[in-house]
Design a protein around this motif. Structure first.
Motif, PDB file in Angstrom:
ATOM      1  N   LEU A 106      71.687  27.250 -21.283  1.00 17.33           N
ATOM      2  CA  LEU A 106      70.630  26.906 -20.328  1.00 17.33           C
ATOM      3  C   LEU A 106      69.281  27.395 -20.833  1.00 17.33           C
ATOM      4  O   LEU A 106      68.286  26.661 -20.782  1.00 17.33           O
ATOM      5  CB  LEU A 106      70.938  27.529 -18.960  1.00 17.33           C
ATOM      6  CG  LEU A 106      72.267  27.137 -18.324  1.00 17.33           C
ATOM      7  CD1 LEU A 106      72.518  27.947 -17.060  1.00 17.33           C
ATOM      8  CD2 LEU A 106      72.298  25.644 -18.012  1.00 17.33           C
ATOM      9  N   VAL A 107      69.262  28.625 -21.348  1.00 17.68           N
ATOM     10  CA  VAL A 107      68.006  29.168 -21.866  1.00 17.68           C
ATOM     11  C   VAL A 107      67.533  28.330 -23.051  1.00 17.68           C
ATOM     12  O   VAL A 107      66.344  28.038 -23.188  1.00 17.68           O
ATOM     13  CB  VAL A 107      68.182  30.659 -22.256  1.00 17.68           C
ATOM     14  CG1 VAL A 107      66.975  31.180 -23.011  1.00 17.68           C
ATOM     15  CG2 VAL A 107      68.428  31.502 -21.010  1.00 17.68           C
ATOM     16  N   GLY A 108      68.494  27.909 -23.875  1.00 18.89           N
ATOM     17  CA  GLY A 108      68.152  27.052 -25.019  1.00 18.89           C
ATOM     18  C   GLY A 108      67.500  25.753 -24.572  1.00 18.89           C
ATOM     19  O   GLY A 108      66.515  25.303 -25.162  1.00 18.89           O
ATOM     20  N   ASP A 109      68.013  25.158 -23.502  1.00 18.33           N
ATOM     21  CA  ASP A 109      67.431  23.910 -22.974  1.00 18.33           C
ATOM     22  C   ASP A 109      66.018  24.130 -22.437  1.00 18.33           C
ATOM     23  O   ASP A 109      65.162  23.258 -22.559  1.00 18.33           O
ATOM     24  CB  ASP A 109      68.296  23.351 -21.834  1.00 18.33           C
ATOM     25  CG  ASP A 109      69.591  22.745 -22.339  1.00 18.33           C
ATOM     26  OD1 ASP A 109      69.713  22.556 -23.576  1.00 18.33           O
ATOM     27  OD2 ASP A 109      70.485  22.470 -21.519  1.00 18.33           O
ATOM     28  N   LEU A 110      65.796  25.299 -21.856  1.00 15.83           N
ATOM     29  CA  LEU A 110      64.447  25.603 -21.357  1.00 15.83           C
ATOM     30  C   LEU A 110      63.480  25.744 -22.530  1.00 15.83           C
ATOM     31  O   LEU A 110      62.398  25.142 -22.549  1.00 15.83           O
ATOM     32  CB  LEU A 110      64.461  26.898 -20.528  1.00 15.83           C
ATOM     33  CG  LEU A 110      63.088  27.398 -20.061  1.00 15.83           C
ATOM     34  CD1 LEU A 110      62.426  26.400 -19.112  1.00 15.83           C
ATOM     35  CD2 LEU A 110      63.192  28.763 -19.388  1.00 15.83           C
ATOM     36  N   LEU A 111      63.899  26.520 -23.538  1.00 15.66           N
ATOM     37  CA  LEU A 111      62.997  26.803 -24.662  1.00 15.66           C
ATOM     38  C   LEU A 111      62.696  25.552 -25.486  1.00 15.66           C
ATOM     39  O   LEU A 111      61.612  25.409 -26.031  1.00 15.66           O
ATOM     40  CB  LEU A 111      63.607  27.895 -25.555  1.00 15.66           C
ATOM     41  CG  LEU A 111      63.762  29.271 -24.889  1.00 15.66           C
ATOM     42  CD1 LEU A 111      64.471  30.244 -25.822  1.00 15.66           C
ATOM     43  CD2 LEU A 111      62.408  29.844 -24.471  1.00 15.66           C
ATOM     44  N   SER A 112      63.662  24.637 -25.550  1.00 18.35           N
ATOM     45  CA  SER A 112      63.443  23.434 -26.359  1.00 18.35           C
ATOM     46  C   SER A 112      62.642  22.384 -25.597  1.00 18.35           C
ATOM     47  O   SER A 112      62.223  21.383 -26.158  1.00 18.35           O
ATOM     48  CB  SER A 112      64.788  22.846 -26.787  1.00 18.35           C
ATOM     49  OG  SER A 112      65.406  22.233 -25.659  1.00 18.35           O
ATOM     50  N   GLY A 113      62.448  22.594 -24.307  1.00 15.78           N
ATOM     51  CA  GLY A 113      61.679  21.620 -23.520  1.00 15.78           C
ATOM     52  C   GLY A 113      62.555  20.550 -22.900  1.00 15.78           C
ATOM     53  O   GLY A 113      62.064  19.640 -22.242  1.00 15.78           O
ATOM     54  N   LYS A 114      63.872  20.650 -23.101  1.00 17.96           N
ATOM     55  CA  LYS A 114      64.778  19.642 -22.559  1.00 17.96           C
ATOM     56  C   LYS A 114      64.928  19.798 -21.048  1.00 17.96           C
ATOM     57  O   LYS A 114      65.032  18.818 -20.306  1.00 17.96           O
ATOM     58  CB  LYS A 114      66.145  19.809 -23.247  1.00 17.96           C
ATOM     59  CG  LYS A 114      67.144  18.720 -22.927  1.00 17.96           C
ATOM     60  CD  LYS A 114      68.459  18.968 -23.679  1.00 17.96           C
ATOM     61  CE  LYS A 114      69.618  18.337 -22.910  1.00 17.96           C
ATOM     62  NZ  LYS A 114      70.904  18.939 -23.251  1.00 17.96           N
ATOM     63  N   ALA A 115      64.927  21.040 -20.586  1.00 17.38           N
ATOM     64  CA  ALA A 115      65.172  21.306 -19.159  1.00 17.38           C
ATOM     65  C   ALA A 115      63.899  21.152 -18.340  1.00 17.38           C
ATOM     66  O   ALA A 115      62.806  21.324 -18.843  1.00 17.38           O
ATOM     67  CB  ALA A 115      65.712  22.723 -18.995  1.00 17.38           C
ATOM     68  N   LYS A 116      64.083  20.805 -17.082  1.00 18.30           N
ATOM     69  CA  LYS A 116      62.948  20.719 -16.158  1.00 18.30           C
ATOM     70  C   LYS A 116      62.856  21.984 -15.314  1.00 18.30           C
ATOM     71  O   LYS A 116      63.832  22.712 -15.147  1.00 18.30           O
ATOM     72  CB  LYS A 116      63.143  19.526 -15.218  1.00 18.30           C
ATOM     73  CG  LYS A 116      62.961  18.188 -15.898  1.00 18.30           C
ATOM     74  CD  LYS A 116      62.679  17.107 -14.856  1.00 18.30           C
ATOM     75  CE  LYS A 116      62.155  15.836 -15.476  1.00 18.30           C
ATOM     76  NZ  LYS A 116      63.141  15.188 -16.363  1.00 18.30           N
ATOM     77  N   TYR A 117      61.664  22.241 -14.805  1.00 21.18           N
ATOM     78  CA  TYR A 117      61.451  23.331 -13.844  1.00 21.18           C
ATOM     79  C   TYR A 117      60.398  22.850 -12.858  1.00 21.18           C
ATOM     80  O   TYR A 117      59.807  21.782 -13.039  1.00 21.18           O
ATOM     81  CB  TYR A 117      61.023  24.615 -14.570  1.00 21.18           C
ATOM     82  CG  TYR A 117      59.828  24.433 -15.481  1.00 21.18           C
ATOM     83  CD1 TYR A 117      59.983  24.171 -16.836  1.00 21.18           C
ATOM     84  CD2 TYR A 117      58.529  24.503 -14.973  1.00 21.18           C
ATOM     85  CE1 TYR A 117      58.895  23.982 -17.664  1.00 21.18           C
ATOM     86  CE2 TYR A 117      57.427  24.324 -15.796  1.00 21.18           C
ATOM     87  CZ  TYR A 117      57.613  24.068 -17.137  1.00 21.18           C
ATOM     88  OH  TYR A 117      56.526  23.877 -17.948  1.00 21.18           O
ATOM     89  N   ALA A 118      60.151  23.641 -11.809  1.00 20.66           N
ATOM     90  CA  ALA A 118      59.237  23.195 -10.747  1.00 20.66           C
ATOM     91  C   ALA A 118      57.864  22.857 -11.322  1.00 20.66           C
ATOM     92  O   ALA A 118      57.265  23.652 -12.051  1.00 20.66           O
ATOM     93  CB  ALA A 118      59.111  24.283  -9.688  1.00 20.66           C
ATOM     94  N   SER A 119      57.374  21.665 -10.975  1.00 14.46           N
ATOM     95  CA  SER A 119      56.136  21.173 -11.588  1.00 14.46           C
ATOM     96  C   SER A 119      54.931  22.018 -11.194  1.00 14.46           C
ATOM     97  O   SER A 119      53.936  22.052 -11.902  1.00 14.46           O
ATOM     98  CB  SER A 119      55.904  19.713 -11.198  1.00 14.46           C
ATOM     99  OG  SER A 119      55.917  19.576  -9.796  1.00 14.46           O
TER     100      SER A 119
END
Lengths: 323, 95
Positions: A106-119
């Protein structure tokens, strides 16, 4: 939209689904080892990981103001709040791991820009007043959402939310205290806090997500009680709570269409700029790139801490083995 | 060094003297000492907790949801284990 009929699931799969939905309808909570439809698991992983990422990225806009907080009291509060957000991220990552995913993924997806978070966290914090308004609006909106999620059907998610809600109330109050102080301050302070309110109001309303009609995931999430209310219902609840709070400190909300509907007892508000919402969600908000770069830098800068912790543990394990 | 997330530990907190230890969540840590420190930083940030346990998640054995019937039914058909099973003369306070 395709018109292909869905494949008929095996009978026992359908029975399991019926059992599952009956349990949910009876208000039972689903635990990690219980059977659950793959879609339920996937939706939860998506929702919970986005929520966890939002807590982590949410540290950045406020973290920018720790060194510039106007007093020691404000600074200690802000540090505590930002630390809480880190903790909230960890609670929810740990809840997500119960669904069979690794946090490192999950952290990897955040760091790579693949994951979304609150706009919302892709907007900049330009003045100190923004820190107050974020606590008041953004944490206020989060409380509205999370109070409901605390009754979500998935046990580990609901339990993490209960823990988070208790802490989030401090965030909102410290934000509102900053806002009220500035609103009662000098003309320049009043102007600064009104400007922050004007900039954060609409992005905060967008936090609740698209209109119900445009929200592709809503039906399923409602049926499985991951969500208990629709995006529009929660948005309305937030507006109803916030308008009197703005009036109490003599701040105006930047919406000429805002008016009280005595019949429904709701504050009616104007149309949200959905083009702006989708633009920020798709990565072109004011700070998307900056946030991701800052998060990656923080992760890389922490590598030596992780290395030191491992080396220390290895040394102690060796010493224990030799003794 | 690899960017590992380290083993998972389950965290139990006791909120006040005499209270039971209850499951609070989990942390990743390289060893027990660090797991305790991480658990303190994440789950004991507001002064209520007086004691912490951390247990490697893989060390926990748990019943399975399928057990709900056969595994627990020895306790399900014994109403005589409950005080309500027993009749007392009308008007007498037994507890």
């Amino acid at each position: 939209m395709t018109t292909v009929a869905p494949a008929q699931p095996p009978t026992d799969e359908r029975e399991r689904l019926a059992d599952f939905e009956a349990r949910i309808a009876a208000g039972e909570s689903i635990e990690p080892k219980d059977w659950m439809p793959e879609r339920y698991r996937k939706q939860l992983v998506r929702m919970m990981s986005q929520h966890a990422h939002s807590e982590i990225v949410g540290m950045l806009p406020e973290g920018n103001w720790i060194t510039r907080a106007p007093s020691l009291r404000r600074k200690t509060s802000l540090i505590a709040k930002v630390q809480d957000e880190a903790g909230h991220g960890l609670y929810i990552y740990c809840g997500t791991e119960t669904l069979g995913v690794d946090r490192s993924e999950l952290v990897g997806d955040l760091l790579s820009g693949k994951a979304k978070y609150a706009s919302i966290f892709n907007y900049p914090t330009l003045t100190w007043a923004d820190v107050g308004v974020i606590g008041w609006f953004v944490d206020g909106a989060a409380i509205v959402n999370q109070t409901v999620l605390a009754k979500a059907s998935y046990g580990p998610y609901a339990r993490a939310m209960i823990r988070i809600c208790k802490e989030e109330n401090f965030h909102k109050r410290q934000g509102y205290e900053i806002v009220a102080t500035l609103a009662n301050g000098t003309p320049a302070q009043r102007e600064m806090v009104q400007d922050a309110v004007n900039r954060w109001w609409w992005p905060t309303l967008m936090m609740f997500g698209p209109h119900d009609a445009a929200s592709s995931n809503s039906d399923e999430l409602l049926r499985w009680r991951v969500k208990r209310f629709t995006n529009d219902q929660l948005r309305q609840r937030f507006v109803n709570l916030t308008v009197p709070q703005a009036q109490a400190v003599n701040l105006s909300l930047p919406d000429p269409a805002l008016r009280y509907d005595a019949e429904t007892e709701d504050w009616r508000f104007g149309e949200i700029d959905w083009d702006e919402f989708w633009q920020v969600v798709k990565g072109d908000g004011p700070c998307n790139r900056e946030r991701l770069a800052a998060r990656n830098r923080a992760h890389d800068d922490g590598a030596w801490v992780r290395a030191a912790a491992e080396a220390y543990a290895a040394k102690h394990a060796a010493a224990a083995g030799a003794a | 060094m690899t960017d590992t997330q380290w083993p998972l530990w389950e965290v139990f907190t006791q909120e006040g003297q005499g209270a039971p230890h209850e499951h609070a969540g989990s942390v990743h840590a390289v060893d027990a000492e660090q797991a305790l420190q991480n658990a303190r930083d994440v789950y004991a940030r507001r002064g209520k907790v007086v004691s912490l346990w951390v247990v490697p998640s893989i060390a926990i054995s748990a019943s399975t949801p399928e057990d709900v019937g056969p595994f627990f039914d020895p306790g399900n058909d014994k109403p005589y284990r409950h005080p309500q099973f027993y009749k007392v003369p009308r008007g007498v306070r037994v507890y």
